[in-house]
Each structure stands twice: as structure tokens, then as C-alpha cells.
Design a protein around this motif. Structure first.
Motif, PDB file in Angstrom:
ATOM      1  N   ALA A 127     -50.703  30.670 -78.346  1.00  0.00           N
ATOM      2  CA  ALA A 127     -51.059  31.948 -77.612  1.00  0.00           C
ATOM      3  C   ALA A 127     -50.588  33.387 -78.319  1.00  0.00           C
ATOM      4  O   ALA A 127     -51.004  34.321 -77.910  1.00  0.00           O
ATOM      5  N   TYR A 163     -59.322  35.539 -72.259  1.00  0.00           N
ATOM      6  CA  TYR A 163     -58.787  36.839 -72.660  1.00  0.00           C
ATOM      7  C   TYR A 163     -59.976  37.668 -72.613  1.00  0.00           C
ATOM      8  O   TYR A 163     -59.965  38.950 -73.031  1.00  0.00           O
ATOM      9  N   LEU A 208     -49.914  32.236 -67.914  1.00  0.00           N
ATOM     10  CA  LEU A 208     -49.452  32.565 -69.387  1.00  0.00           C
ATOM     11  C   LEU A 208     -48.805  33.802 -69.381  1.00  0.00           C
ATOM     12  O   LEU A 208     -49.630  34.861 -69.283  1.00  0.00           O
ATOM     13  N   TYR A 250     -47.023  36.980 -71.180  1.00  0.00           N
ATOM     14  CA  TYR A 250     -46.808  37.919 -72.222  1.00  0.00           C
ATOM     15  C   TYR A 250     -45.567  38.882 -72.193  1.00  0.00           C
ATOM     16  O   TYR A 250     -45.915  39.603 -71.195  1.00  0.00           O
ATOM     17  N   LEU A 279     -56.925  30.594 -80.936  1.00  0.00           N
ATOM     18  CA  LEU A 279     -56.353  30.701 -79.623  1.00  0.00           C
ATOM     19  C   LEU A 279     -57.570  30.305 -78.577  1.00  0.00           C
ATOM     20  O   LEU A 279     -57.554  29.900 -77.621  1.00  0.00           O
ATOM     21  N   LEU A 327     -52.319  25.313 -75.891  1.00  0.00           N
ATOM     22  CA  LEU A 327     -52.566  26.595 -75.562  1.00  0.00           C
ATOM     23  C   LEU A 327     -51.188  27.478 -75.787  1.00  0.00           C
ATOM     24  O   LEU A 327     -51.443  28.471 -76.326  1.00  0.00           O
ATOM     25  N   GLN A 328     -50.058  27.070 -75.337  1.00  0.00           N
ATOM     26  CA  GLN A 328     -48.684  27.759 -75.362  1.00  0.00           C
ATOM     27  C   GLN A 328     -48.640  28.253 -76.984  1.00  0.00           C
ATOM     28  O   GLN A 328     -48.084  29.120 -77.577  1.00  0.00           O
ATOM     29  N   PRO A 335     -58.141  37.382 -79.076  1.00  0.00           N
ATOM     30  CA  PRO A 335     -57.488  36.206 -79.599  1.00  0.00           C
ATOM     31  C   PRO A 335     -58.155  35.773 -80.952  1.00  0.00           C
ATOM     32  O   PRO A 335     -59.486  36.127 -81.136  1.00  0.00           O
ATOM     33  N   VAL A 359     -57.731  27.869 -75.346  1.00  0.00           N
ATOM     34  CA  VAL A 359     -58.120  28.285 -74.204  1.00  0.00           C
ATOM     35  C   VAL A 359     -59.366  27.868 -73.522  1.00  0.00           C
ATOM     36  O   VAL A 359     -59.291  27.214 -72.543  1.00  0.00           O
ATOM     37  N   VAL A 417     -44.211  34.839 -75.519  1.00  0.00           N
ATOM     38  CA  VAL A 417     -45.090  34.131 -74.469  1.00  0.00           C
ATOM     39  C   VAL A 417     -44.457  33.077 -73.835  1.00  0.00           C
ATOM     40  O   VAL A 417     -43.661  32.381 -74.281  1.00  0.00           O
TER      41      VAL A 417
END
Length: 191
Positions: free
Chosen positions: A168, A113, A68, A70, A100, A164-165, A96, A104, A39
């Protein structure tokens, strides 16, 4: 007569070759393996592209969104190519975990998501996995933009994006075909 037998031989050979190199939709997920999940939080125009939006003076303004992004490396262990390339039949998404979802919602304000909640945009690139080979697929979620505009919200603070990352890959990649989930792969176990 020789031409007839030669023609018949060529036709049989074509059928044999096409049967051996058959491409099928994913019908036996036991042959699929998620080799790697990566990610990246990016605003690289080569990866995410750009949007043209009107500004206050009704002129065009170019905006590069932050996404973001992936990348999934999938392996096919079967003797047949497997197609994931029909977006009408095949879809990939991330389910998620709680961490996560929390990250987010803290960063963006909603669960991006969840497809019916996502108002920012989702992109997907899927294809065919060759026999005994690998392919890369991408799934990207738009988070916002650095510049104020009429289309995308401003990005949240840097520490929220980093959180967040960091979370992820806490989820499951799900492949569905004809609206039925056919495969699940933990993202954090492919590292």
C-alpha cells in the motif's frame, strides 16, 4: 484627537498582525515535506463509520465497511500557514506503482486508486498546516464489507488483503490545486 490617533494605531496594528499570520494556499511546495505516511487496513467503526443499507425484507441493516486508511503527516517549513482545506481547489490522491496496482486488482478486481474506476468510495480529510508546524491528513479507500449486503461487495480473502496492505505504500502522494499537480511525495521514502 487622541481617540483618532489611538483608533488609527489600532487599525494599523490589526493590518500588521493579519499580514504576519497570513494563510495562503500551497504556492511554494518547497516548504512542504511529507514526514510520515502510514496505512491501516481497518473496520474500526470509530475510524470508518457505518452505513445503513436495506436488507431483503426492506428493513435497515447497519454495515461497517473495511477501508484502506492512509494517514499523512505533512510539515510546513515556511513562515506562513498553508491551507489545503478547500476541497474545490485542493485535492490529494495516490498514484500507485505497478506492484500496488497488481495487488489491488488481485484483491478488489479493479484499480481503486483511479477515481473514475472506483465504485466503492473514497474519503479525504485535509486542512491547514500551521507555520513551522505539522498537520495530519487522511485518505481512505473502501474495500468492501464482511457481511453480505446490497451496497458493498464482500471482502476478498485475508491473504489478498494482507498483500494489498504490504504494498500500500508503493506509490506517490500527489497534491493538486485547481486541477494542476503541484507536489509529489514518495510514500515509501517517508518511513
Amino acid at each position: 484627537m487622541k481617540k483618532f490617533y489611538l483608533g488609527l494605531f489600532v487599525i494599523c496594528l490589526v493590518f500588521i498582525i493579519s499580514a504576519c499570520s497570513k494563510t495562503e494556499y500551497v504556492n511554494n511546495v518547497d516548504y512542504l515535506k511529507l514526514q510520515k505516511a502510514e496505512v491501516l487496513l481497518t473496520d474500526d467503526k470509530k475510524i470508518v463509520g457505518e452505513m445503513i443499507v436495506p436488507d431483503k425484507k426492506n428493513k435497515s441493516k447497519r454495515i461497517v465497511p473495511t477501508e484502506l486508511h492512509y494517514t499523512f503527516t505533512m510539515e510546513n517549513k515556511s513562515n506562513n500557514s498553508m491551507a489545503l482545506s478547500d476541497p474545490v481547489k485542493t485535492n490529494i490522491r495516490i498514484e500507485p506503482d505497478k506492484e500496488l496496482v497488481s495487488a489491488v486488482k488481485e484483491a478488489i478486481g479493479s484499480n481503486i486508486y483511479k477515481m473514475d474506476n472506483n465504485k466503492l468510495g473514497v474519503g479525504m480529510s485535509i486542512g491547514e498546516i500551521p507555520s513551522k508546524g505539522t498537520s495530519k491528513f487522511t485518505l481512505n479507500y473502501t474495500l468492501g464489507a464482511k457481511e453480505k449486503n446490497n451496497e458493498l461487495p464482500l471482502l476478498p480473502a485475508e491473504e489478498k488483503l494482507k498483500k494489498l496492505q504490504a504494498n500500500a505504500l508503493k506509490g506517490t502522494l500527489i497534491i493538486s490545486q485547481d486541477d494542476k499537480d503541484i507536489a509529489e511525495f514518495r510514500l515509501d521514502s517517508s518511513q
